[in-house]
Motif scaffolding. Structure first.
Motif, short mmCIF file in Angstrom:
data_model
loop_
_atom_site.label_atom_id
_atom_site.label_comp_id
_atom_site.label_asym_id
_atom_site.label_seq_id
_atom_site.Cartn_x
_atom_site.Cartn_y
_atom_site.Cartn_z
N GLY A 1 0.83 -1.20 0.00
CA GLY A 1 0.00 0.00 0.00
C GLY A 1 0.86 1.25 0.00
O GLY A 1 2.10 1.17 -0.01
N PRO A 2 0.25 2.42 0.02
CA PRO A 2 0.99 3.69 -0.06
C PRO A 2 2.03 3.81 1.06
O PRO A 2 1.74 3.49 2.22
N TYR B 1 8.96 -3.63 3.72
CA TYR B 1 8.97 -2.66 4.82
C TYR B 1 7.63 -1.91 4.77
O TYR B 1 7.51 -0.90 4.07
N PRO B 2 6.62 -2.35 5.50
CA PRO B 2 5.31 -1.68 5.46
C PRO B 2 5.38 -0.25 6.00
O PRO B 2 6.20 0.06 6.88
N ALA B 3 4.50 0.61 5.50
CA ALA B 3 4.50 2.01 5.90
C ALA B 3 4.31 2.17 7.41
O ALA B 3 4.93 3.04 8.04
N ALA B 4 3.46 1.32 8.01
CA ALA B 4 3.22 1.44 9.46
C ALA B 4 4.49 1.17 10.25
O ALA B 4 4.77 1.83 11.25
N GLU C 1 6.82 4.16 9.96
CA GLU C 1 6.41 5.24 10.87
C GLU C 1 6.83 4.94 12.30
O GLU C 1 7.24 5.83 13.04
N ARG C 2 6.72 3.67 12.70
CA ARG C 2 7.15 3.30 14.06
C ARG C 2 8.63 3.56 14.24
O ARG C 2 9.08 4.04 15.29
N GLN C 3 9.41 3.25 13.22
CA GLN C 3 10.85 3.48 13.29
C GLN C 3 11.17 4.98 13.34
O GLN C 3 12.10 5.40 14.04
#
Length: 312
Positions: A123-124, A176-179, A182-184
């Motif tokens: 996904g985006p 590497y999912p977007a979520a 963001e956590r990183q």
């Protein structure tokens, strides 16, 4: 011109063997320390590429091969960046990655990777890494998909080499999912930095490349950030850089004294060794994804990173 008529050894033309006794000997050529190191290659242009307009589907190379005087598509001598737009519920197939590896960023839309790899939905904002292989399939969802990708195809094309078979490759498929990205970022921003730290950037790697902290043996991938009303100090490095503008309002880069205004999803080429800086005059934090042939330079001990501007 022969050796007797030459004023300086740098004026000697390329020499052939006098009396070759075989075809292998006849292929020999000779230069000297005066004329062997004056090869003049075209410089890598600093350039901005725009993504394909809406309604245009297919693969769009950020190609500078004519300016670089090379016989294969290339954004820099060792890297090729591309935009890939796939129509709704359509597929890009077969997708052959003729590189050691390629990194992909999902600009918009969603879809699924299938074919010559472990399949997964994307996904985006997702990033994924593909080792060289034939027969990948990228399927777009109901809204279509726009992706950005960079690989080392020109490096292999230069030597007419082929990527290793998947079971012998030095990298695997990595998602590497977007979520998770963001956590990183949140974790990174919860920590302090030192003066010598080169900004706040998230560096991508994998289990098999973690010791080198690279994405592939020759490519590095960093997700850089820039706070509002700040700039990254002028610096240089011997690796070329290909940068995707992910987020940035009122931002620009300065590359060798040329001002390069940012536009959404533009690709910026920074030539090797060029002094450059990034500037954010806008109200929001900026983000930009940077692929470099840095792994090659780290291995050769030739990265040559240095700041050219004092702190503050």
């Amino acid at each position: 011109m022969n050796a007797a008529a030459a004023v300086d050894m740098a004026d000697l033309p390329m020499q052939h063997p006098r009396a070759p006794a075989s075809a292998a000997q006849a292929r020999a050529r000779f230069f000297n320390s005066g004329n062997a190191f004056n090869v003049k290659l075209p410089e890598v242009p600093a350039r901005l590429f725009a993504p394909p307009p809406q309604g245009h589907h297919g693969v769009f190379d950020c190609d500078q091969s004519r300016a670089l005087d090379c016989g294969f598509p290339a954004t820099t001598p060792l890297m090729l960046a591309r935009y890939v737009r796939i129509a709704a519920r359509d597929a890009l197939l077969p997708l052959d990655v003729r590189a050691t590896g390629s990194v992909w960023y999902v600009i918009s839309g969603s879809g699924r990777l299938a074919g010559a790899a472990d399949g997964f939905a994307f996904g985006p904002g997702d990033v994924f890494l593909l080792p060289g292989a034939s027969g990948y399939r990228i399927e777009a969802g109901a809204e279509g998909a726009l992706l950005w990708t960079v690989g080392n195809e020109p490096q292999l094309a230069f030597e007419r080499a082929q990527p290793a078979p998947v079971d012998e490759a030095t990298i695997d498929v990595v998602h590497y999912p977007a979520a998770e990205i963001e956590r990183q970022f949140e974790l990174m921003f919860s920590c302090a930095t030192r003066d010598e730290t080169s900004g706040r950037a998230l560096i991508f790697s994998s289990d098999r490349q973690a010791a080198a902290r690279n994405l592939t043996p020759t490519l590095t991938l960093s997700f850089n950030t820039l706070e509002p009303h700040t700039h990254q100090r002028t610096h240089r490095h011997n690796s070329a850089a290909v940068t995707l503008v992910v987020q940035g309002e009122g931002c620009h880069s300065v590359v060798a004294d040329a001002v390069c205004p940012w536009t959404p999803w533009a690709t910026l080429v920074t030539p090797p060794g060029a002094p450059h800086s990034h500037h954010n005059a806008g109200p929001r934090g900026a983000r930009f994804l940077i692929v470099q042939d840095g792994g090659l330079h780290y291995h050769a001990r030739t990265m040559g990173f240095e700041f050219l501007e004092a702190i503050g």
